[in-house]
Motif scaffolding. Sequence first.
Motif, PDB file in Angstrom:
ATOM      1  N   UNK A  70      -8.062   6.163  -5.950  1.00 32.96           N
ATOM      2  CA  UNK A  70      -9.074   5.214  -6.253  1.00 32.96           C
ATOM      3  C   UNK A  70      -8.832   4.127  -5.113  1.00 32.96           C
ATOM      4  N   UNK A  71      -9.740   3.498  -4.521  1.00 35.72           N
ATOM      5  CA  UNK A  71      -9.527   2.630  -3.471  1.00 35.72           C
ATOM      6  C   UNK A  71     -10.884   1.419  -3.894  1.00 35.72           C
ATOM      7  N   UNK A 101      -5.028   2.982  -5.648  1.00 35.22           N
ATOM      8  CA  UNK A 101      -4.428   3.534  -6.900  1.00 35.22           C
ATOM      9  C   UNK A 101      -4.320   4.931  -6.365  1.00 35.22           C
ATOM     10  N   UNK A 102      -3.010   5.492  -7.025  1.00 35.32           N
ATOM     11  CA  UNK A 102      -2.584   6.843  -6.661  1.00 35.32           C
ATOM     12  C   UNK A 102      -2.157   7.411  -7.934  1.00 35.32           C
ATOM     13  N   UNK A 121     -13.547   6.926  -5.339  1.00 33.71           N
ATOM     14  CA  UNK A 121     -12.529   7.765  -6.055  1.00 33.71           C
ATOM     15  C   UNK A 121     -12.642   8.905  -5.270  1.00 33.71           C
ATOM     16  N   UNK A 122     -11.246   9.548  -4.888  1.00 36.76           N
ATOM     17  CA  UNK A 122     -11.193  10.813  -4.283  1.00 36.76           C
ATOM     18  C   UNK A 122     -10.277  11.784  -5.338  1.00 36.76           C
ATOM     19  N   UNK A 147       1.201   4.719  -7.825  1.00 35.60           N
ATOM     20  CA  UNK A 147       0.912   3.820  -7.091  1.00 35.60           C
ATOM     21  C   UNK A 147      -0.283   2.962  -7.550  1.00 35.60           C
ATOM     22  N   UNK A 148      -0.164   1.526  -7.843  1.00 32.89           N
ATOM     23  CA  UNK A 148      -1.294   0.710  -8.451  1.00 32.89           C
ATOM     24  C   UNK A 148      -1.255  -0.409  -7.389  1.00 32.89           C
TER      25      UNK A 148
END
Length: 317
Positions: A70-71, A101-102, A121-122, A147-148
């Motif tokens: 998410x970006x 965010x991963x 969102x990917x 990761x956030x």
Amino acid sequence: MDKKASPNAGVNQQVSEDSPFTTFFQLNERSVVPSEYRTAPTFSITRLTSPFGLQDRITKSSSVPALLLSVSLKPLASSSYRVWAGDKLIKTSTVHSFRSNVVDFDSQPRCWAGSAFDFMHYSIPRTGLNDIAEDLGYGQVRDYRPAVLEDDLVVAQITKSILPYIGRNDAPSVLALDQLRLVLGAHLLQRYGILLKTTRRLKGGLAPWQKRRASEVLHANLNGHIRLAEIARECGLSTSHFARSFKTSFGVSAHQWLIQHRIDVAKQLMSQTGMSLTEISIRSGFNDQAAFTNAFRQLVGVTPGRWRRELAASRQA
């Protein structure tokens, strides 16, 4: 996402059920937002924006093992943003633009935004990531580092490059999205993957017959409605191996090669026929004249109309 969320135009024409696609949802005061949002079992890019925020948190899930990237596209105050992994609240700060965010969908990620937001969102299936890892010479991918609000410049640049095309009628072709998935997947593996590294494969190009066959298949599909995996299969290679070998042989990705070939076809039609630019754009594989003009200007430096006029003037001189 409920249909009342007003999805914009720009959903990709899908070749098959597992084709990658993009969507753009703009929420409004009448939007019905589900408590759980389930992604499709394929690589997808979804832009979700709202001028109001969310009343309740959303749980995101996938029907297949996958990563969620998410970006943020606009800032959010720390008081208006919450992220959970399962039932555990993750400490966050102010959300800056293009922070990432991963998370693994297996961790049952949840989120809440209490004020206006805009996110990309990917959804990246793990099977595709495993194929990329194998081709790069890595061993088994044990896990991915969560990761956030990561300041990931590569993901930010990829998002900025694809952002203008989300929600447009000339959304990226499945071939372009396949290529993007490989680039993004390789980066996620190298930055976030917990890997057991093995011997790397040799970085050779395509054999002469494979170059010919790849060119033939791409030429027969100027509109880009073909999967990278289909071309790779014609050459007897895995998708990731083919993509890397193609770039080694041709100097550009398969999608970039196709765009250049479309321009070459258009130049030939403009110089040898009296067709209108609208007809030429369709004959050379573009969705419409606007997409044709944009691509032509980017590669050639002038518009198709100007190029045609200058060619005619040079012939009369």
